[in-house]
Design a protein around this motif. Structure first.
Motif, short mmCIF file in Angstrom:
data_model
loop_
_atom_site.label_atom_id
_atom_site.label_comp_id
_atom_site.label_asym_id
_atom_site.label_seq_id
_atom_site.Cartn_x
_atom_site.Cartn_y
_atom_site.Cartn_z
N GLN A 2 0.79 -1.04 0.02
CA GLN A 2 -0.05 -0.01 -0.16
C GLN A 2 0.85 1.29 -0.08
N LEU A 3 0.36 2.09 -0.80
CA LEU A 3 1.25 3.40 -0.92
C LEU A 3 0.35 4.69 -0.35
N GLN A 4 0.92 5.51 0.28
CA GLN A 4 0.49 6.82 0.68
C GLN A 4 1.39 7.99 0.32
N ALA A 5 0.92 8.74 -0.52
CA ALA A 5 1.52 9.77 -1.23
C ALA A 5 1.32 11.18 -0.20
N SER A 6 2.00 11.97 -0.06
CA SER A 6 1.96 13.28 0.71
C SER A 6 2.77 14.54 0.23
N ALA A 111 3.07 -0.85 -16.27
CA ALA A 111 4.28 -1.73 -15.48
C ALA A 111 4.39 -1.86 -14.23
N TYR A 112 3.55 -1.08 -13.72
CA TYR A 112 3.42 -0.90 -12.20
C TYR A 112 1.99 -1.39 -11.63
N ASN A 113 2.12 -2.13 -10.52
CA ASN A 113 0.82 -2.96 -9.97
C ASN A 113 0.21 -2.25 -8.78
N TYR A 114 1.07 -1.47 -8.28
CA TYR A 114 0.36 -0.51 -6.91
C TYR A 114 0.43 0.87 -7.20
N TRP A 115 -0.68 1.52 -6.63
CA TRP A 115 -0.70 3.00 -6.82
C TRP A 115 -1.07 3.54 -5.74
N GLY A 116 -0.49 5.03 -5.23
CA GLY A 116 -0.95 5.48 -4.20
C GLY A 116 -2.18 6.42 -4.83
#
Length: 125
Positions: A2-6, A111-116
């Motif tokens: 899991q990704l959390q952008a800030s 190409a990326y599986n997970y996103w914030g």
């Protein structure tokens, strides 16, 4: 993972801003991490990426020399330092993670599986 952008916000042209992306999940260092950005009614655009060991980074021509990606594998985070911001940098910025991405595919969002969840950056002139 899991990704959390800030770190997004509203700034003036020429200012700097630093985005962060915190990851939760195992084996962070095995992921290539990237930043993409998107404006309404346009496709998501590659900004930059950094390999799992932090040894190689890649940038879109539009941000080369102004933006810098770094990662801290001990803290499971990546950062995007954005300098000399321009109004055309205004977008929602997303961090993404993917494994076993070859260099020729690193700019493709497929190409990326997970996103914030994205963080808004607004640059006014």
């Amino acid at each position: 993972v899991q990704l959390q952008a800030s770190g997004g916000g509203s700034v003036q042209a020429g200012d700097s801003l630093r985005l962060s992306c915190a990851a939760s999940g195992p084996s962070f260092r095995t992921y290539t991490m990237s930043w993409f950005r998107q404006v309404p009614n346009e496709e998501r655009e590659f900004v930059g990426a950094i390999k799992g060991n932090g040894g190689s980074s890649f940038y879109a021509d539009s941000v080369k020399g102004r933006f810098a990606i770094s990662r801290d594998n001990a803290k499971d985070t990546i950062n995007l330092q954005m300098n000399r911001l321009k109004p055309e940098d205004t977008a929602v910025y997303y961090c993404a993670a993917g494994r076993t991405i070859i260099n020729s595919a690193i700019t493709s969002d497929q190409a990326y599986n997970y996103w914030g969840q994205g963080t808004q950056v607004t640059v006014s002139s």
